[in-house]
Design a protein around this motif. Sequence first.
Motif, PDB file in Angstrom:
ATOM      1  N   THR A  44       0.841  -1.202   0.000  1.00 19.92           N
ATOM      2  CA  THR A  44       0.000   0.000   0.000  1.00 19.92           C
ATOM      3  C   THR A  44       0.874   1.250   0.000  1.00 19.92           C
ATOM      4  O   THR A  44       0.613   2.206  -0.739  1.00 19.92           O
ATOM      5  CB  THR A  44      -0.920   0.017   1.236  1.00 19.92           C
ATOM      6  OG1 THR A  44      -1.765  -1.130   1.200  1.00 19.92           O
ATOM      7  CG2 THR A  44      -1.775   1.282   1.255  1.00 19.92           C
ATOM      8  N   SER A  48       1.035   3.883  -3.026  1.00 20.69           N
ATOM      9  CA  SER A  48       0.619   5.237  -2.652  1.00 20.69           C
ATOM     10  C   SER A  48       1.704   6.254  -2.982  1.00 20.69           C
ATOM     11  O   SER A  48       1.422   7.342  -3.505  1.00 20.69           O
ATOM     12  CB  SER A  48       0.280   5.283  -1.158  1.00 20.69           C
ATOM     13  OG  SER A  48      -0.233   6.539  -0.800  1.00 20.69           O
ATOM     14  N   SER A 174      -4.593   6.688   0.735  1.00 20.83           N
ATOM     15  CA  SER A 174      -3.846   5.471   0.422  1.00 20.83           C
ATOM     16  C   SER A 174      -4.741   4.395  -0.173  1.00 20.83           C
ATOM     17  O   SER A 174      -4.363   3.705  -1.128  1.00 20.83           O
ATOM     18  CB  SER A 174      -3.161   4.931   1.685  1.00 20.83           C
ATOM     19  OG  SER A 174      -2.224   5.865   2.183  1.00 20.83           O
ATOM     20  N   GLN A 177      -5.791   5.281  -3.707  1.00 24.49           N
ATOM     21  CA  GLN A 177      -4.658   5.253  -4.626  1.00 24.49           C
ATOM     22  C   GLN A 177      -4.348   3.844  -5.114  1.00 24.49           C
ATOM     23  O   GLN A 177      -3.903   3.654  -6.245  1.00 24.49           O
ATOM     24  CB  GLN A 177      -3.428   5.880  -3.972  1.00 24.49           C
ATOM     25  CG  GLN A 177      -3.493   7.403  -3.945  1.00 24.49           C
ATOM     26  CD  GLN A 177      -2.328   8.047  -3.236  1.00 24.49           C
ATOM     27  OE1 GLN A 177      -1.765   7.475  -2.303  1.00 24.49           O
ATOM     28  NE2 GLN A 177      -1.950   9.233  -3.658  1.00 24.49           N
ATOM     29  N   ARG A 257       3.003   9.513   3.243  1.00 21.63           N
ATOM     30  CA  ARG A 257       2.607   8.212   2.689  1.00 21.63           C
ATOM     31  C   ARG A 257       3.282   7.076   3.440  1.00 21.63           C
ATOM     32  O   ARG A 257       2.657   6.083   3.773  1.00 21.63           O
ATOM     33  CB  ARG A 257       2.959   8.131   1.202  1.00 21.63           C
ATOM     34  CG  ARG A 257       2.437   9.272   0.334  1.00 21.63           C
ATOM     35  CD  ARG A 257       0.983   9.128  -0.069  1.00 21.63           C
ATOM     36  NE  ARG A 257       0.008   9.208   0.992  1.00 21.63           N
ATOM     37  CZ  ARG A 257      -0.400  10.357   1.563  1.00 21.63           C
ATOM     38  NH1 ARG A 257       0.101  11.503   1.184  1.00 21.63           N
ATOM     39  NH2 ARG A 257      -1.310  10.339   2.509  1.00 21.63           N
ATOM     40  N   SER A 419      -5.398  11.225  -7.542  1.00 21.73           N
ATOM     41  CA  SER A 419      -4.508  10.580  -6.572  1.00 21.73           C
ATOM     42  C   SER A 419      -3.407  11.534  -6.117  1.00 21.73           C
ATOM     43  O   SER A 419      -3.103  11.630  -4.924  1.00 21.73           O
ATOM     44  CB  SER A 419      -3.897   9.309  -7.167  1.00 21.73           C
ATOM     45  OG  SER A 419      -3.026   9.598  -8.241  1.00 21.73           O
ATOM     46  N   SER A 423      -3.069  13.433  -2.227  1.00 16.75           N
ATOM     47  CA  SER A 423      -1.869  13.389  -1.388  1.00 16.75           C
ATOM     48  C   SER A 423      -1.395  14.786  -1.036  1.00 16.75           C
ATOM     49  O   SER A 423      -0.980  15.060   0.099  1.00 16.75           O
ATOM     50  CB  SER A 423      -0.741  12.645  -2.119  1.00 16.75           C
ATOM     51  OG  SER A 423      -1.052  11.287  -2.268  1.00 16.75           O
TER      52      SER A 423
END
Length: 564
Positions: A44, A48, A174, A177, A257, A419, A423
């Motif tokens: 993940t 991400s 996350s 994404q 992240r 995405s 973030s």
Amino acid sequence: MESLDWIVLLGTLLTIVGYGSWKTRGSKNVHDFIQGGNEAKWWTIGLSVMATQASAITFLSTPGQAFNDGMGFVQFYFGVPIAMIIICMVFIPLYHRLKVYTAYEFLENRFDLKTRSLTAMLFLIQRGLAAGITIYAPAIILSAVLGWNLNILNIIIGVLVIIYTVSGGTKAVSMTQKHQMAVIFTGMFIAFFLIISYLPENITFTKALDIAGASGKMDILDFSFNLENRYTVWSGLIGGTFLALSYFGTDQSQVQRYLSGKSVKEMQMGLIFNGLLKVPMQFFILLVGVMVFVFYEFNESPINFNPAAEKTILNSDYAQDYKALENEQNIIFNNKQELINSYIETKDENYVKDIALANKADKENRDAAKVLIQKAASDKVISVETNDKDYVFIHFILNNLPRGLIGLLLAVILSAAMSSTASELNALASTTTMDLYKRSIVKNKDENHYLNATKWFTLAWGILAIIIASIAYLADNLIQLVNIIGSIFYGNVLGIFLLAFFFKFVKANAVFIAALITQAIIIVGWWYDWMPYLWLNLFGCFLVISFASLIQIMKKSNEKITSK
């Protein structure tokens, strides 16, 4: 676009947004909202981190970059694996040990509050601008190609991102994404294999590479030390390493992240996964652009891929001159086809030179068209983007892919935009809350207060990003614009962190003064184009370390003289 495309596009986007919002609703505290409760597994984290960097600009601009200039841009990413190893060894253990919410908290522990606040503000400035561009990039291109209203597109993209980012914070970012990257990889692989299938029957993939090579598109490595060459092995390994160190090690949009990982090992594995996959991924996306180039060696293309530019010129006094250039383009196209077919049949290297000359004529003709478009735009006192690199891939998608897949590829572009923007908004809000609001403005409130503050700051940054997107203008190439903005600030920020890590004798005041001087010099250097932008990262890092060390040494000398 047909109904099937709309169904695929809207279904994909709404499913991702809805699932992300529902699955991660109801954060209990700031720790859950900013660090996702430290539950993320390494895959993940890796996806991400990759999705944060791989914005819509990557999937719009990179194929166009390869279409025009070939595979050499991949050298830009050569420093990423090196940077990942350094971050895993130095940055991650330190951040984890100090249990920081943001990278800039560490700087207060090492230096003082003003250095932390300055570095946080440098991040907020550059990332705030970048957030607007990641919304604007797909919006301006889709609006031009599809005829959609630009400002409405900016608002739609921004609002979709705000919904799940405000709702679920880091965990929502996350989780969505992962699904966005699945859509992106699926769409790009389908596009690649379709391009190959659209080539003439006698043109295999190997022959397509031969054609690209004969046209100078497969020149991947440049070992020259010429600073005039923007992308070389050395600029990638040195400048690219410093840029990647700054971005992945000190940019909160990336740090956040991997700080959400379950353990140091999960964080490190996530970054190593990203480092191993990043260069091949960018190589593949560039290869897609090269295959689009080969496709248009056998299929006629517009002399300028931007439909807004074409509309402007055809409704101007220069329309006949433009049509004359189009006729010349047809002659060049037919000539290239004959040369390419002869080269494929005979493998005679003499044809390579002729193909290069034909490509040069093609470029000169396209440049002449850009000059006419600029004149037409000036006469009408309007702004029209003449550089059409960012429109190449979307033009191919809309004019050649089957129904349904057009919707999927548009979903790829918008998913990538969402995405990256998610973030960025998540990191901007976290930094604003933890480094400025909680530390210097409103202190000693309960967890619920700072949780709500972070959500409100997410909303505020989202609105600001939409506003920036609505007043932005295209640069030479969007992917370069984002990296240029980063390079103006990242070297300075990285230098501050390296001073904190390795130069124990340097104190807070020296770093603060050095950072201000360095940032001013870098902005001047960028404005007057002292060097290719990648080298600004190394230059800024070197300057702030040198200035801070010199100021500290001078201060110690003065103290010794005074004490005597």
